[in-house]
Scaffold this active site. Sequence first.
Site, PDB file in Angstrom:
ATOM      1  N   THR A 138       0.844  -1.293   0.077  1.00 54.17           N
ATOM      2  CA  THR A 138       0.092  -0.025   0.123  1.00 54.17           C
ATOM      3  C   THR A 138       0.857   1.227   0.018  1.00 54.17           C
ATOM      4  OG1 THR A 138      -0.147  -0.446   2.555  1.00 54.17           O
ATOM      5  CG2 THR A 138      -1.928  -0.989   1.154  1.00 54.17           C
ATOM      6  N   CYS A 270      -3.032   3.517   6.300  1.00 55.72           N
ATOM      7  CA  CYS A 270      -3.519   2.494   7.645  1.00 55.72           C
ATOM      8  C   CYS A 270      -4.317   3.683   8.525  1.00 55.72           C
ATOM      9  CB  CYS A 270      -2.525   1.810   8.200  1.00 55.72           C
ATOM     10  SG  CYS A 270      -1.085   2.796   8.777  1.00 55.72           S
TER      11      CYS A 270
HETATM   12  P1  NAD Z   1       0.292  -7.580   3.606  1.00 55.63           P
HETATM   13  O1  NAD Z   1      -0.102  -7.933   5.266  1.00 55.63           O
HETATM   14  O2  NAD Z   1      -0.653  -8.493   2.543  1.00 55.63           O
HETATM   15  O3  NAD Z   1       1.579  -7.536   3.380  1.00 55.63           O
HETATM   16  C1  NAD Z   1       2.534  -7.016   4.189  1.00 55.63           C
HETATM   17  C2  NAD Z   1       4.047  -7.655   3.742  1.00 55.63           C
HETATM   18  O4  NAD Z   1       4.018  -8.879   4.775  1.00 55.63           O
HETATM   19  C3  NAD Z   1       4.307  -8.250   2.375  1.00 55.63           C
HETATM   20  O5  NAD Z   1       5.766  -7.922   2.059  1.00 55.63           O
HETATM   21  C4  NAD Z   1       3.851  -9.612   2.537  1.00 55.63           C
HETATM   22  O6  NAD Z   1       4.497 -10.325   1.522  1.00 55.63           O
HETATM   23  C5  NAD Z   1       4.041 -10.064   3.696  1.00 55.63           C
HETATM   24  N1  NAD Z   1       3.497 -11.198   4.425  1.00 55.63           N
HETATM   25  C6  NAD Z   1       2.113 -10.979   4.603  1.00 55.63           C
HETATM   26  N2  NAD Z   1       1.557 -12.310   5.054  1.00 55.63           N
HETATM   27  C7  NAD Z   1       2.830 -13.043   5.527  1.00 55.63           C
HETATM   28  C8  NAD Z   1       3.127 -14.128   6.425  1.00 55.63           C
HETATM   29  N3  NAD Z   1       2.136 -14.682   6.893  1.00 55.63           N
HETATM   30  N4  NAD Z   1       4.423 -14.382   6.662  1.00 55.63           N
HETATM   31  C9  NAD Z   1       5.566 -13.626   5.909  1.00 55.63           C
HETATM   32  N5  NAD Z   1       5.326 -12.524   5.257  1.00 55.63           N
HETATM   33  C10 NAD Z   1       3.861 -12.174   5.263  1.00 55.63           C
HETATM   34  O7  NAD Z   1      -0.174  -5.975   3.585  1.00 55.63           O
HETATM   35  P2  NAD Z   1      -0.488  -5.054   2.533  1.00 55.63           P
HETATM   36  O8  NAD Z   1      -1.841  -5.462   1.961  1.00 55.63           O
HETATM   37  O9  NAD Z   1       0.533  -4.689   1.673  1.00 55.63           O
HETATM   38  O10 NAD Z   1      -0.916  -3.835   3.377  1.00 55.63           O
HETATM   39  C11 NAD Z   1      -2.101  -3.413   3.917  1.00 55.63           C
HETATM   40  C12 NAD Z   1      -1.991  -3.613   5.438  1.00 55.63           C
HETATM   41  O11 NAD Z   1      -0.967  -3.321   6.378  1.00 55.63           O
HETATM   42  C13 NAD Z   1      -3.445  -3.167   5.935  1.00 55.63           C
HETATM   43  O12 NAD Z   1      -3.702  -3.853   7.049  1.00 55.63           O
HETATM   44  C14 NAD Z   1      -2.722  -1.821   6.807  1.00 55.63           C
HETATM   45  O13 NAD Z   1      -3.368  -1.141   7.771  1.00 55.63           O
HETATM   46  C15 NAD Z   1      -1.148  -2.260   7.367  1.00 55.63           C
HETATM   47  N6  NAD Z   1      -0.428  -1.017   7.264  1.00 55.63           N
HETATM   48  C16 NAD Z   1      -0.122  -0.801   8.564  1.00 55.63           C
HETATM   49  C17 NAD Z   1       0.854   0.271   8.565  1.00 55.63           C
HETATM   50  C18 NAD Z   1       1.225   0.891   9.848  1.00 55.63           C
HETATM   51  O14 NAD Z   1       2.403   1.435   9.915  1.00 55.63           O
HETATM   52  N7  NAD Z   1       0.886   0.231  10.915  1.00 55.63           N
HETATM   53  C19 NAD Z   1       1.537   0.896   7.484  1.00 55.63           C
HETATM   54  C20 NAD Z   1       0.980   0.319   6.063  1.00 55.63           C
HETATM   55  C21 NAD Z   1       0.075  -0.840   5.863  1.00 55.63           C
END
Ligand code: NAD
Length: 473
Positions: A138, A270
């Site tokens: 995102t 987020c």
């Molecule tokens: P996502 O969870 O799909 O992916 C994030 C990363 O984690 C990616 O690199 C993905 O390949 C990896 N990943 C996902 N599941 C995993 C697992 N089980 N094991 C290892 N790696 C894994 O997130 P997205 O769709 O790219 O981003 C959106 C989400 O992130 C939303 O829920 C948003 O609120 C959150 N977000 C939070 C922040 C924050 O600062 N708190 C910032 C940006 C996004």
Amino acid sequence: MNINENEISEIVKNVLSEMGTVKAPKRKQLGVFDTMEEALAEVNKAYTLFRHYNKEQRENIIREIRKLTHAEAEIMSKMAVEETKMGNVYHKILKHHLVADKTPGTEDLECKALSGDRGLTLVEMAPYGVIGAITPSTNPTCTVICNSIGMLAAGNAVVFNTHPHAKECSCYAVDLVNRAVLAAGGPENIVVTVKNPTMDSSNMMVNHPTVKMLVATGGPGVVKMLLSSGKKAIGAGAGNPPVIVDETADIVKAGKDIIDGCTFDNNLPCIAEKECFVVNSVADQLISEMQKNGAYLINSKQVKALEDVVLVDVPPKNPSDAPKKTINKNWVGRDAKKILAQIGINVGDDVRCIICEVEFSQNFVQEELMMPILPIVRCDTFEQALDMAVKAEHGNRHSAHLHSKNVDRMTAYAKAICTTIFVKNAPSYAGIGFNSEGHTTFTIAGPTGEGITSARSFTRQRRCVLVDSLSII
Ligand code: NAD
């Protein structure tokens, strides 16, 4: 360092109007490796050099990263939108300028001195070593740059396992950081990644002895995985930020602010407003103000049709499980106009948000949609709105917003919801320092408590004790 939004917006609009599709220049990308083994070996080598760099040298590197991020904000923003099909180029450009200007550098590090009868003790913020960082789709490039600035400022090296759906633009950002490091006289490969990130490369990074600290920015799955790794981990997870509007608020401003915040980068951040609870007596006026600011109101029949587009069934784990819906990722971060077209409503470019009146239990309220869709729930009183907002936030401890002039209500809401970020009377993006006081971050660590992360979050405390000397009084 306050961003002048009007100035930047003029420059950006001019640049965008002159640009066609941006392609990354064809050159070998620095810090980008075919395998995680190579990336880890190279970053480990680089760290043995970098650990001897002093603060001034590190600050010189950060200055170059800021400079290149400003210069290449457009290309990164276009690449990110083209690759992920999510978000808004203009808003992503603003985000890059924000990250370049307001991510703290070495000035964030402090030394604490304890001087007394028994001598002098120093507590220093020292680097961890090599940090393994996982980044989201995102905010792909901004997170790579923000993490790099904070982690390098603290004296660490970084290996990224970026999101597979944003790997090209993320590699571009890693290459940019390396170009900046070299321009400032730093070593090669203090920030690295892999060309094709996978779960296997992520597992290798997480479990490798070279990596001393882990930082995950993403949804609940990745945060849970990192927190069970057995290593020091910072988890920046999902949110579902509610916004409350009460009868004391400036409703004209609230209508504009909420639509500005909710539609920023098509609701990908987020922190962005995801559902609205409004006190009944001002609900009609609020909706009317939202409509004046690019919101399109749909009726209950159209809400049903929209649910079929933007939600999908969660496959049941057991036959007895109740049916459950989740988001259809194909529509995350897409333009309101394109989403509306799916239910047969054709509108102009001035429509930037879809609004609808729903019940508290409706899925748009409960799910983190990350789409420019804002469900609105009418409440009899502020107290009822507060109760619903706390429930809709689901204990994420992420972000919450309020439009009210009543300080007692501000206090009551903050105490009840316990979020990392709480914005009053402004768009949600004020919470990350956009046109507000305070530094920025793209890694907001609610679950592990570091909050608005910065260089100091990526350090370990070390104590240096001298007994019975150098206390000079
Ligand atoms: P996502 O969870 O799909 O992916 C994030 C990363 O984690 C990616 O690199 C993905 O390949 C990896 N990943 C996902 N599941 C995993 C697992 N089980 N094991 C290892 N790696 C894994 O997130 P997205 O769709 O790219 O981003 C959106 C989400 O992130 C939303 O829920 C948003 O609120 C959150 N977000 C939070 C922040 C924050 O600062 N708190 C910032 C940006 C996004």
